[in-house]
Scaffold this active site. Sequence first.
Site, PDB file in Angstrom:
ATOM      1  N   HIS A 366      34.234  10.455  13.354  1.00  0.00           N
ATOM      2  CA  HIS A 366      34.958  10.837  14.567  1.00  0.00           C
ATOM      3  C   HIS A 366      36.258  10.065  14.706  1.00  0.00           C
ATOM      4  O   HIS A 366      37.304  10.622  15.023  1.00  0.00           O
ATOM      5  CB  HIS A 366      34.124  10.615  15.818  1.00  0.00           C
ATOM      6  CG  HIS A 366      32.731  11.127  15.674  1.00  0.00           C
ATOM      7  ND1 HIS A 366      31.714  10.774  16.498  1.00  0.00           N
ATOM      8  CD2 HIS A 366      32.206  11.958  14.761  1.00  0.00           C
ATOM      9  CE1 HIS A 366      30.608  11.369  16.114  1.00  0.00           C
ATOM     10  NE2 HIS A 366      30.884  12.089  15.049  1.00  0.00           N
ATOM     11  N   GLU A 608      29.028  28.841   4.263  1.00  0.00           N
ATOM     12  CA  GLU A 608      28.687  27.448   3.952  1.00  0.00           C
ATOM     13  C   GLU A 608      27.280  27.341   3.385  1.00  0.00           C
ATOM     14  O   GLU A 608      26.960  26.405   2.669  1.00  0.00           O
ATOM     15  CB  GLU A 608      28.801  26.594   5.218  1.00  0.00           C
ATOM     16  CG  GLU A 608      30.216  26.563   5.764  1.00  0.00           C
ATOM     17  CD  GLU A 608      30.309  25.795   7.056  1.00  0.00           C
ATOM     18  OE1 GLU A 608      30.888  24.695   7.057  1.00  0.00           O
ATOM     19  OE2 GLU A 608      29.800  26.290   8.080  1.00  0.00           O
ATOM     20  N   ASP A 632      30.736  22.008   2.962  1.00  0.00           N
ATOM     21  CA  ASP A 632      29.292  22.202   3.109  1.00  0.00           C
ATOM     22  C   ASP A 632      28.725  23.044   1.979  1.00  0.00           C
ATOM     23  O   ASP A 632      27.664  22.741   1.457  1.00  0.00           O
ATOM     24  CB  ASP A 632      28.984  22.851   4.466  1.00  0.00           C
ATOM     25  CG  ASP A 632      28.873  21.805   5.563  1.00  0.00           C
ATOM     26  OD1 ASP A 632      28.235  20.766   5.308  1.00  0.00           O
ATOM     27  OD2 ASP A 632      29.433  22.011   6.651  1.00  0.00           O
ATOM     28  N   CYS A 679      38.524  27.174   3.309  1.00  0.00           N
ATOM     29  CA  CYS A 679      39.021  26.214   4.293  1.00  0.00           C
ATOM     30  C   CYS A 679      38.439  24.811   4.148  1.00  0.00           C
ATOM     31  O   CYS A 679      38.552  24.004   5.053  1.00  0.00           O
ATOM     32  CB  CYS A 679      38.811  26.732   5.709  1.00  0.00           C
ATOM     33  SG  CYS A 679      37.085  26.815   6.171  1.00  0.00           S
TER      34      CYS A 679
END
Length: 752
Positions: A366, A608, A632, A679
Amino acid sequence: MVVPSSIGGSRVLLRKLREIMGTDEEAQVRLDRLVAMVASTMVADVCSIYLTRGAVHELFATQGLAPGAVHRTRLKEGEGLVGLVAETKQPLNIADAQHHERFAYRPETGEEPFNSFLGVPIVRSERVFGVLVVQNRVQRVYGEEEVEALQTIAMVLAEMVASGAFGDLSGLADVEARASRPESMQGRAFSDGIAIGTVVLHEPHAPLGRVIADDPVKEETRLDDALAQVRGALNDMLEGDPGRISGVSRDVLETFIMLASDPSWEQKLKHGVRAGLSADAAVERVRGEHRAKFNATRDQYLRERLHDFEDLDNRLLRALAGVDAGARTLPEDAILVARELGPAELLDYGERLKGVALEEGANTAHAAIVARALGIPMVGSLSRLLSRVEDGDPLVLDGESGEVRLRPEPQVITSYQERLSLRTARAAEFARLRHIPPVTQDGERMTLLLNAGLALDVHHLDDTGAEGIGLFRTEFQFMVSETLPRLESQTLLYRDVLEAAGSRPVTFRTLDLGSDKVLPYVAAEREENPALGWRAVRIGLDRPGLLRYQLRALIGAAAGRRLRVMFPLVTTVAEFDAARALLDREVAWKRDRGGKLPTLIEVGVMVEAPALAWSIPDLKGRADFISIGTNDLMQYFFAADRGNQRVSERYDILSAPALRFLKRIRDDADAAGLQVSICGEAAGRPLEAIAFAALGFRRLSMPASGIGPVKRLILSMDAREAATAMARMLRSDGPTIRPELTEFARIRGYAL
Ligand code: PEP
Ligand code: MG
């Protein structure tokens, strides 16, 4: 051994210590006097000081061991009981030292008669300067108060060594009073860029010289005031406007308040000041204990509690120093050094920082997101960083390679300065490409889009010349907020983003929470395998309230404009249908109320999960576009955790199996008439971009830093020629085609 078993005794000890340290005698003389004083005050047969020189602990002064051993007895790192104390940074208190498995016999010391042993580390800010030892003939375990008394002396010693209180340290020339040698560390790069600057420690440290108190009564009042201030602030947070809870959940706060009222914590602190320590030093000492225990325990629950206590210690230190983290004055070239940092904390410092270096790395995602948005270079996973730096140390941080240089040599600084100006030159070159469309040499038009997540990111559209936002990670707003963002604040953010993007399309991805993206204010259940757990659209479908709210905000924000929405980690077509149904319901709801709707709604899905990658034909007519999230998708494809350093780089997306898989997805998407883009982070790397273009991908969405380099590459490459080469490489049976592709690009003169 009686004296220090009372507060008064400790105070006497500290007073004597101050007398010794206050003279201007030679360092060696003072150390000799010190050991004699401690031995007699503590009624110990032996008192010795070992100081750490490089990788050895050298006997520097002793009362009771053979004087000839001084400067002769040297224990290697980890050797003997002294080595054990230094290694664990914990006191060692044993009745029968000679039979301890780590006992190292040194004949020159003549220590045979001594059975009991108490050693404490001479430690400051996690740096071990040495070990202070007392020994007795009789077999006994030292009392808690005796341990504390010795720790107090060790702490004062550490401060003295660190502050240069031994004068020029002539006799101790090699002892590292303060780490001064250049050091190089390898961490993980979290945010790109290079920073050359000065260390600012996030966690405060008691000011030097304020260790022994002049007036214990006054110190106790200071401590009481600070305690009241910390407790008051925590209570205010809990009782006040819920919006003010800063990055910590109510649960955490309640635990905090409980801990802050823990009588044994207060008792320990009081004990320190009553013994003659300054309030700051008393807190430091307790913090040191918490830290040592934290480092020693693997129990998750205990670690969390100890971490909380440490946080409280820090708050107390700040209260004592009268500083507020956000309002600190920083040097112009500040590089923040912390064990761990929350996103809100980083935002507090904001753009005043040149860089950030973190000791830990597991949960830094984060803060890293915020760092990237702010354009602040960040490196994490720097093991034992805090014990190697001091406030004010020069530091160079390389957010590209993850390298950190502490107290670098002038030539290292020069070379980084050169790299910095090179980067600036490259940035200028990329800026010139801003308005040039990315077309390959053979005329293939590519579309380069931006990955974004905060309002702060949107200005990158203009900086880079990206043609839109290909992935807007809406969860970032949730991750950096102090509380769950309300409908209005979500709508506001989305509207701001759409407005700033103007005619450029923005693809919003609905909340992708869970796994590594946890919210501080939502208590998450522990899962064995969070990456394979309850996350992303799975949460959205099981708790549709949150997802519907978000969709409502998106529809509201895009009123009168085009809206592109996609769902993360969809595994089955049925899940996509269910998510889309929620969107349709929200649109109907709005329409029924006569609200203004978006002019066009395009619905997409992230590919993903491998299961969805094999379901592309079934998405025909249901979705408008797909976006391949390689971060992912590759983690599931290779069964290798993307956040686990040991395996995350073990497998290569530039390998035939992975690329064949991607090609298959693209072919299926073409056949199903779905627009397709990539992406993941890989899209922003030039070599990977060659591979993707060669496989026929024309839309790539990437971090802002990738746009310039990828555009430069696109302009230099020939898509048809690359496709031919790729067809050959797809037959490779090796673990990677990276070297082959690099060589191909080099020979063809592509701008890598
Ligand atoms: C991905 O998985 O590739 C992706 C773009 O999503 P995130 O990195 O946010 O999980
Ligand atoms: Mg993802």
